[in-house]
Design a protein around this motif. Structure first.
Motif, PDB file in Angstrom:
ATOM      1  N   HIS A 142     143.912  70.690  11.350  1.00 46.40           N
ATOM      2  CA  HIS A 142     144.866  71.390  10.482  1.00 46.40           C
ATOM      3  C   HIS A 142     145.395  70.497   9.358  1.00 46.40           C
ATOM      4  CE1 HIS A 142     145.288  74.966  13.082  1.00 46.40           C
ATOM      5  NE2 HIS A 142     145.096  74.109  14.084  1.00 46.40           N
TER       6      HIS A 142
ATOM      7  N   HIS B 115     153.971  68.763   7.706  1.00 45.95           N
ATOM      8  CA  HIS B 115     153.902  69.209   9.096  1.00 45.95           C
ATOM      9  C   HIS B 115     154.919  68.436   9.935  1.00 45.95           C
ATOM     10  CE1 HIS B 115     149.894  70.028   7.423  1.00 45.95           C
ATOM     11  NE2 HIS B 115     149.760  70.964   8.345  1.00 45.95           N
TER      12      HIS B 115
ATOM     13  N   TRP C  11     154.843  72.485  14.506  1.00 47.78           N
ATOM     14  CA  TRP C  11     153.960  72.563  15.680  1.00 47.78           C
ATOM     15  C   TRP C  11     154.697  72.084  16.928  1.00 47.78           C
ATOM     16  CZ3 TRP C  11     149.397  74.910  16.135  1.00 47.78           C
ATOM     17  CH2 TRP C  11     148.674  75.201  14.958  1.00 47.78           C
TER      18      TRP C  11
ATOM     19  N   LYS D 196     154.614  73.344   8.082  1.00 49.21           N
ATOM     20  CA  LYS D 196     154.177  73.867   9.377  1.00 49.21           C
ATOM     21  C   LYS D 196     154.906  73.133  10.511  1.00 49.21           C
ATOM     22  CE  LYS D 196     151.233  76.617   7.449  1.00 49.21           C
ATOM     23  NZ  LYS D 196     151.578  78.074   7.351  1.00 49.21           N
TER      24      LYS D 196
END
Length: 453
Positions: A291, A175, A203, A201
């Motif tokens: 998450h 992430h 963000w 991911k």
């Protein structure tokens, strides 16, 4: 011998640092990419060099030219370093919400700084977007950088920051978390990382008053979401070309207070002195913790240095004025503690109404206790003055005793906020606190509201 030819050679190669206390409760390895190690103390040094070099290459920026840019301060610093080395002049257009430290630093490195109001539309002629464009049109041999739509911005991070993070984590990153302003950092890093592993991911951290989160989720540019906010360096009231929403998996919004509080927490709990957007990024990361899994490697980017916020987030008085300082306020004495050295503003029974009006205007207050030789005998507030004027246009020449209302209740220093609050009514706009030394101080409804966290 090991040395750089000039300061620009020290840009990049910033460290990853494991975070511990400030991310307690996050079940993953959290690493901070600390961009303050760049010579201009921010991530913006990277794209400043890239944008200037690309403009030189295609002829937009010519020798001896003037670089013009609207900036929140950090891009201006990066541009200033390059301008010094390469021999350009620099004009930075900055909004008035940016810290004084940022403005002073830009001037220290030779930039001309022009300050514009924050609370105007982007298309307003006074906005820092409009002023930047106008100056570029009016200034001979100049180049308007436009970091928001200049794709060399995101390309710098695709070529540099993304590969650094991939290499430093040995490809184990799962992430990436970053504040989003111009969008260059998150889009450039995100593009590179997803090319290496599409499952990573990305963000984005947004702020209240910005359009990014809702636009990403709905495709709607909602002007009702646009309003002034304090957090610096993230969020926008426009959609910069550098924000590639297709690369961003999601956004979370962080309040001004949380961003400020967590900026201080990073310094106190990790010993890392970073700026306002870092606080927002950490609070956002905590909001996203559901998450993350134990085996995940989360990289959060810290954009700039805390030295640019010494007069703001790292200043107790500034924090207290905005209700950002987490202090326990339970008694009357907690509310008035910052006013103990200030004299109580009063008016005497035989003074004229015009005197009370002048005193209210001078001290920016809405109510005044009335005294005579015996002590407190009444009060005057805006409502009293308004009613008096409506009934008699000549009332300003009347003595206060003819229009004054009831005297304010008096409480002790240890009286609870709950008990003080019960004394307010439509007829009673304030409460006096006995300081136990022959003096008194006043608490208004505004003071009570200001104490709410």
């Amino acid at each position: 011998m090991q040395y750089s030819e000039n300061i620009l050679g020290t840009i990049g190669g910033t460290p990853l640092v494991k975070l511990n206390k400030v991310v307690a409760g996050v079940d993953a390895l959290v690493l901070a990419k600390v961009e303050t190690f760049n010579p201009g103390n921010s991530v913006k040094d990277r794209m400043a060099v890239k944008m200037i070099e690309d403009a030189e290459a295609d002829g937009r920026l010519k020798p001896g030219g003037t670089i013009i840019e609207g900036t929140s301060g950090n891009t201006g610093m990066g541009l200033a370093l390059v301008a010094i080395i390469k021999g350009y002049k620099l004009i930075c257009v900055i909004s008035d919400k940016q810290s004084k430290e940022k403005m002073d630093i830009l001037r220290a490195v030779g930039a001309k700084v022009i300050v514009c109001p924050t609370d105007v539309e982007p298309t307003d002629s006074r906005s820092y977007y409009s002023v930047s464009k106008r100056l570029a049109a009016e200034t001979p041999n100049s180049w308007y950088v436009n970091q928001y739509d200049n794709l060399s911005n995101s390309l710098a991070h695709y070529e540099q920051t993304g590969p650094e993070i991939w290499k430093q984590t040995d490809g184990k990153i799962t992430h990436f978390v970053s504040g989003v302003g111009t969008g260059g950092t998150i889009s450039g890093v995100g593009k590179y990382l997803k090319e290496q592993n599409p499952n990573i991911k990305i963000w984005g951290i947004d702020t209240y008053g910005s359009v990014f989160k809702k636009y990403h989720e709905t495709g709607i540019f909602d002007e009702n979401e646009i309003y002034s906010y304090i957090t610096e360096g993230i969020g926008e009231d426009i959609l910069p070309k550098n924000v590639d929403f297709s690369l961003i998996d999601g956004f979370t919004k962080v309040t001004d207070k949380d961003a400020a509080v967590y900026t201080r927490k990073i310094a106190l709990e990790e010993g890392i002195f970073v700026g306002n957007s870092a606080g927002a990024a950490i609070k956002g990361l905590l909001q996203l913790k559901e998450h993350f899994k134990p085996e995940d490697v989360v990289v959060v980017l810290f954009h700039d240095s805390g030295s640019r916020y010494v007069g703001k987030m790292f200043n107790d008085e500034w924090m207290r004025e905005r209700g950002f300082l987490d202090e326990q306020i339970t008694k009357a004495e907690d509310i008035i503690k910052d006013n103990l050295s200030r004299p109580l503003i009063v008016v005497r029974t035989e003074e004229l109404v015009s005197h009370a009006i002048e005193r209210m205007r001078k001290h920016n207050i809405s109510q005044i206790p009335v005294i005579d030789i015996t002590g407190f005998v009444g009060s005057v507030d805006e409502s009293d003055l308004f009613r008096s004027y409506v009934n008699d246009k000549n009332s300003v020449e009347k003595p206060i005793r003819e229009i004054m209302g009831k005297s304010y209740p008096i409480v002790k220093l240890g009286t609870t906020i709950e008990d003080v609050s019960k004394l307010f009514s439509r007829e009673n706009e304030a409460v006096l606190v006995d300081l136990e030394n022959g003096h008194h101080q006043i608490i208004t409804k505004s003071d009570i509201i200001g104490s709410i966290k």
